[in-house]
Scaffold this motif. Structure first.
Motif, PDB file in Angstrom:
ATOM      1  N   TYR A  11       0.911  -1.061   0.068  1.00  0.00           N
ATOM      2  CA  TYR A  11       0.080  -0.087   0.242  1.00  0.00           C
ATOM      3  C   TYR A  11       0.974   1.075  -0.102  1.00  0.00           C
ATOM      4  O   TYR A  11       0.628   1.987  -0.594  1.00  0.00           O
ATOM      5  N   ILE A  12       2.179   1.299   0.768  1.00  0.00           N
ATOM      6  CA  ILE A  12       2.873   2.409   0.515  1.00  0.00           C
ATOM      7  C   ILE A  12       3.457   2.477  -0.750  1.00  0.00           C
ATOM      8  O   ILE A  12       3.468   3.583  -1.230  1.00  0.00           O
ATOM      9  N   LYS A  61       6.045   6.687  11.955  1.00  0.00           N
ATOM     10  CA  LYS A  61       5.609   5.519  12.843  1.00  0.00           C
ATOM     11  C   LYS A  61       5.967   4.256  12.724  1.00  0.00           C
ATOM     12  O   LYS A  61       6.277   3.440  13.746  1.00  0.00           O
ATOM     13  N   LEU A  62       6.021   3.969  11.339  1.00  0.00           N
ATOM     14  CA  LEU A  62       6.316   2.494  11.029  1.00  0.00           C
ATOM     15  C   LEU A  62       7.825   2.199  11.089  1.00  0.00           C
ATOM     16  O   LEU A  62       8.541   1.142  11.298  1.00  0.00           O
ATOM     17  N   ASN A  63       8.720   3.118  11.443  1.00  0.00           N
ATOM     18  CA  ASN A  63      10.152   3.332  11.711  1.00  0.00           C
ATOM     19  C   ASN A  63      10.497   3.401  13.034  1.00  0.00           C
ATOM     20  O   ASN A  63      11.777   3.525  13.569  1.00  0.00           O
ATOM     21  N   LYS A  64       9.570   3.284  13.914  1.00  0.00           N
ATOM     22  CA  LYS A  64       9.696   3.300  15.429  1.00  0.00           C
ATOM     23  C   LYS A  64       9.050   1.847  16.103  1.00  0.00           C
ATOM     24  O   LYS A  64       8.329   1.162  15.359  1.00  0.00           O
ATOM     25  N   LYS A  65       9.055   1.879  17.453  1.00  0.00           N
ATOM     26  CA  LYS A  65       8.565   0.807  18.112  1.00  0.00           C
ATOM     27  C   LYS A  65       7.221   0.795  18.067  1.00  0.00           C
ATOM     28  O   LYS A  65       6.511   2.173  17.706  1.00  0.00           O
ATOM     29  N   GLY A  88      12.656  -3.195   4.005  1.00  0.00           N
ATOM     30  CA  GLY A  88      12.029  -3.035   2.812  1.00  0.00           C
ATOM     31  C   GLY A  88      11.135  -1.487   2.857  1.00  0.00           C
ATOM     32  O   GLY A  88      10.653  -1.202   1.980  1.00  0.00           O
ATOM     33  N   LEU A  89      11.073  -0.919   4.069  1.00  0.00           N
ATOM     34  CA  LEU A  89      10.403   0.285   4.414  1.00  0.00           C
ATOM     35  C   LEU A  89      10.881   1.408   3.227  1.00  0.00           C
ATOM     36  O   LEU A  89      10.035   2.106   2.562  1.00  0.00           O
ATOM     37  N   ASN A  90      12.156   1.925   3.220  1.00  0.00           N
ATOM     38  CA  ASN A  90      12.421   2.707   2.291  1.00  0.00           C
ATOM     39  C   ASN A  90      12.341   2.294   0.972  1.00  0.00           C
ATOM     40  O   ASN A  90      12.197   3.188   0.038  1.00  0.00           O
ATOM     41  N   ILE A  91      12.474   0.893   0.634  1.00  0.00           N
ATOM     42  CA  ILE A  91      12.213   0.617  -0.763  1.00  0.00           C
ATOM     43  C   ILE A  91      10.708   0.910  -1.132  1.00  0.00           C
ATOM     44  O   ILE A  91      10.383   1.435  -2.407  1.00  0.00           O
ATOM     45  N   SER A  92       9.783   0.621  -0.228  1.00  0.00           N
ATOM     46  CA  SER A  92       8.437   1.078  -0.450  1.00  0.00           C
ATOM     47  C   SER A  92       8.273   2.402  -0.901  1.00  0.00           C
ATOM     48  O   SER A  92       7.739   2.720  -1.658  1.00  0.00           O
TER      49      SER A  92
END
Length: 165
Positions: free
Chosen positions: A55-56, A69-73, A84-88
């Motif tokens: 979705y991102i 927020k997904l980059n934290k606890k 994969g978050l930065n790839i998204s």
């Protein structure tokens, strides 16, 4: 008889109003928001994380907005998701540069604005470059970090001819 059928259909359609229907995407968004509020991501499955990434990647505002927020606890425990978050976000950059650029800073500009993909082919890199460069030039260079992001993209794809900052 027709009146009974029409009346029945009316009540059936009323019962299925859009206010009561939740898509799987909406349910997942609620699940993520609950995880953020409770600081507990245990209810999220591996499939949920894959869907969040998807979705991102599509460039949907409400998912991109969750990036900080997904980059934290409580999401740090899911290593493959974090990797994969930065790839998204890089994929989102080509779909929705205005929203994605809100979350670019000195710590992630190289990852998101470069070509952070795992073993991409030359054709994939070229297609991504053309699409993302066009999106940035058309919609993103006026935003903070837009010009830097474009510069990083161009320098990554054309390392022999770095752009002038």
């Amino acid at each position: 008889m027709k009146r009974v059928i029409i009346t029945s259909l009316f009540f059936l359609i009323s019962a299925c109003s859009p206010h009561k229907v939740h898509t799987s995407e909406q349910l997942l968004l609620e699940k993520v928001q609950t995880a953020i509020k409770t600081q507990n991501a245990d209810p999220l499955s591996e499939r949920d994380y894959d869907r969040i990434s998807f979705y991102i990647s599509e460039g949907k505002n409400h998912w991109i907005d969750l990036y900080p927020k997904l980059n934290k606890k409580p999401f740090l425990g899911m290593t493959s998701f974090q990797e994969g978050l930065n790839i998204s976000m890089a994929y989102a950059l080509s779909e929705n540069p205005e929203e994605t650029l809100k979350f670019i800073d000195g710590s992630n500009v190289g990852e998101i604005c470069g070509v952070p993909f795992i073993e991409p082919t030359d054709d994939e890199i070229q297609a991504y470059y053309v699409k993302t460069r066009t999106a940035l030039i058309t919609h993103g260079t006026s935003r903070q970090w837009g010009k830097k992001c474009l510069s990083v993209l161009e320098d990554t794809v054309n390392p022999l001819h770095p752009s002038q900052d």
